[in-house]
Design an enzyme around this catalytic site. Structure first.
Site, PDB file in Angstrom:
ATOM      1  CB  VAL A  80      -8.799   1.463  -5.224  1.00 45.30           C
ATOM      2  CG1 VAL A  80      -8.468   1.746  -6.471  1.00 45.30           C
ATOM      3  CG2 VAL A  80      -8.001   3.057  -4.463  1.00 45.30           C
ATOM      4  CG  ASP A 120      -1.677   1.045   1.077  1.00 49.73           C
ATOM      5  OD1 ASP A 120      -2.933   0.599   0.996  1.00 49.73           O
ATOM      6  OD2 ASP A 120      -1.357   2.171   1.088  1.00 49.73           O
ATOM      7  CG  HIS A 177      -6.463  -2.777   3.043  1.00 44.64           C
ATOM      8  ND1 HIS A 177      -6.224  -1.629   2.924  1.00 44.64           N
ATOM      9  CD2 HIS A 177      -8.008  -2.366   2.336  1.00 44.64           C
ATOM     10  CE1 HIS A 177      -6.575  -0.760   2.254  1.00 44.64           C
ATOM     11  NE2 HIS A 177      -7.663  -1.140   2.146  1.00 44.64           N
ATOM     12  CD  GLN A 217     -14.016  -0.310  -3.108  1.00 40.35           C
ATOM     13  OE1 GLN A 217     -15.629  -0.344  -2.796  1.00 40.35           O
ATOM     14  NE2 GLN A 217     -14.017  -0.491  -3.956  1.00 40.35           N
ATOM     15  CG  ASN A 226     -12.391  -0.520   3.869  1.00 37.32           C
ATOM     16  OD1 ASN A 226     -12.538  -0.704   4.781  1.00 37.32           O
ATOM     17  ND2 ASN A 226     -11.013  -0.009   3.874  1.00 37.32           N
ATOM     18  CG  HIS A 236      -8.335  -2.941  -2.466  1.00 33.09           C
ATOM     19  ND1 HIS A 236      -9.233  -1.796  -3.136  1.00 33.09           N
ATOM     20  CD2 HIS A 236      -8.273  -2.007  -1.150  1.00 33.09           C
ATOM     21  CE1 HIS A 236      -9.585  -0.795  -2.026  1.00 33.09           C
ATOM     22  NE2 HIS A 236      -8.917  -1.011  -1.023  1.00 33.09           N
TER      23      HIS A 236
HETATM   24  P1  AMP Z   1      -9.734   1.439   0.387  1.00 34.32           P
HETATM   25  O1  AMP Z   1      -9.909   2.404   1.870  1.00 34.32           O
HETATM   26  O2  AMP Z   1      -9.953  -0.147   0.966  1.00 34.32           O
HETATM   27  O3  AMP Z   1     -10.091   1.870  -0.640  1.00 34.32           O
HETATM   28  O4  AMP Z   1      -7.796   1.675  -0.126  1.00 34.32           O
HETATM   29  C1  AMP Z   1      -7.269   1.966  -1.156  1.00 34.32           C
HETATM   30  C2  AMP Z   1      -6.036   1.754  -0.763  1.00 34.32           C
HETATM   31  O5  AMP Z   1      -5.510   1.975  -1.930  1.00 34.32           O
HETATM   32  C3  AMP Z   1      -5.573   3.033   0.070  1.00 34.32           C
HETATM   33  O6  AMP Z   1      -4.983   2.564   1.281  1.00 34.32           O
HETATM   34  C4  AMP Z   1      -4.178   3.656  -0.736  1.00 34.32           C
HETATM   35  O7  AMP Z   1      -3.066   3.823   0.465  1.00 34.32           O
HETATM   36  C5  AMP Z   1      -3.763   2.455  -1.526  1.00 34.32           C
HETATM   37  N1  AMP Z   1      -3.342   2.805  -3.010  1.00 34.32           N
HETATM   38  C6  AMP Z   1      -4.025   3.904  -3.429  1.00 34.32           C
HETATM   39  N2  AMP Z   1      -3.538   3.955  -5.155  1.00 34.32           N
HETATM   40  C7  AMP Z   1      -2.057   3.528  -4.450  1.00 34.32           C
HETATM   41  C8  AMP Z   1      -0.841   2.802  -5.493  1.00 34.32           C
HETATM   42  N3  AMP Z   1      -1.041   3.338  -6.329  1.00 34.32           N
HETATM   43  N4  AMP Z   1      -0.197   1.807  -4.779  1.00 34.32           N
HETATM   44  C9  AMP Z   1      -0.447   1.318  -4.084  1.00 34.32           C
HETATM   45  N5  AMP Z   1      -1.638   1.821  -3.515  1.00 34.32           N
HETATM   46  C10 AMP Z   1      -2.487   2.933  -3.875  1.00 34.32           C
END
Ligand code: AMP
Ligand code: ZN
Length: 113
Positions: free
Chosen positions: A95, A29, A101, A93, A86, A99
């Site tokens: 992204v 991450d 974590h 969430q 998430n 995914h």
């Molecule tokens: P979520 O809030 O569950 O959607 O988590 C998205 C996660 O993706 C967050 O912890 C971000 O820090 C991580 N993230 C976003 N862009 C990238 C990236 N390019 N490479 C690695 N992690 C990322």
């Protein structure tokens, strides 16, 4: 294609890929919340946990198996770790590509949200 995780899965963004096979990809991450903070994603675009289907069951199982194996490799299996998905806006969430974590390497809070 605008999905950032699809771009990572397609090798279009430079990144530290820790593991991949035909179905899943693991990378750190970018904003780690713990000493160990990895993301396990399906290569197939699924926008959220709420969108998985019965056909995705083996894939989701494989994501969890992969997390278990990464936890072992990274040395947190014995002390413990946490898996988080998430889902949607109120689930936090950010992204919109499914995914998982994997968090570990410190005592995690007993608060879940
Ligand atoms: P979520 O809030 O569950 O959607 O988590 C998205 C996660 O993706 C967050 O912890 C971000 O820090 C991580 N993230 C976003 N862009 C990238 C990236 N390019 N490479 C690695 N992690 C990322
Ligand atoms: Zn995607």
């Amino acid at each position: 294609m605008s999905c950032i995780f699809c771009q990572i899965a397609d090798g279009k963004l430079p990144g530290d890929i820790l593991y991949q096979d035909e179905e899943v990809l693991v990378f750190p991450d970018i904003q780690p919340q713990a000493p160990l903070h990895l993301l396990i994603i399906p290569k197939k675009h699924i926008s959220a946990l709420s969108r998985i289907t019965r056909e995705d069951k083996p894939l989701v199982g494989h994501m969890i198996n992969t997390a278990q194996e990464m936890a072992r490799r990274e040395g947190v299996s014995e002390k413990g770790y946490r898996l988080v998905i998430n889902c949607g806006q109120q689930g936090g969430q950010l992204v919109p590509h499914l995914h998982l974590h994997l968090l570990g390497g410190r005592q995690l809070s007993d608060q879940l949200g």
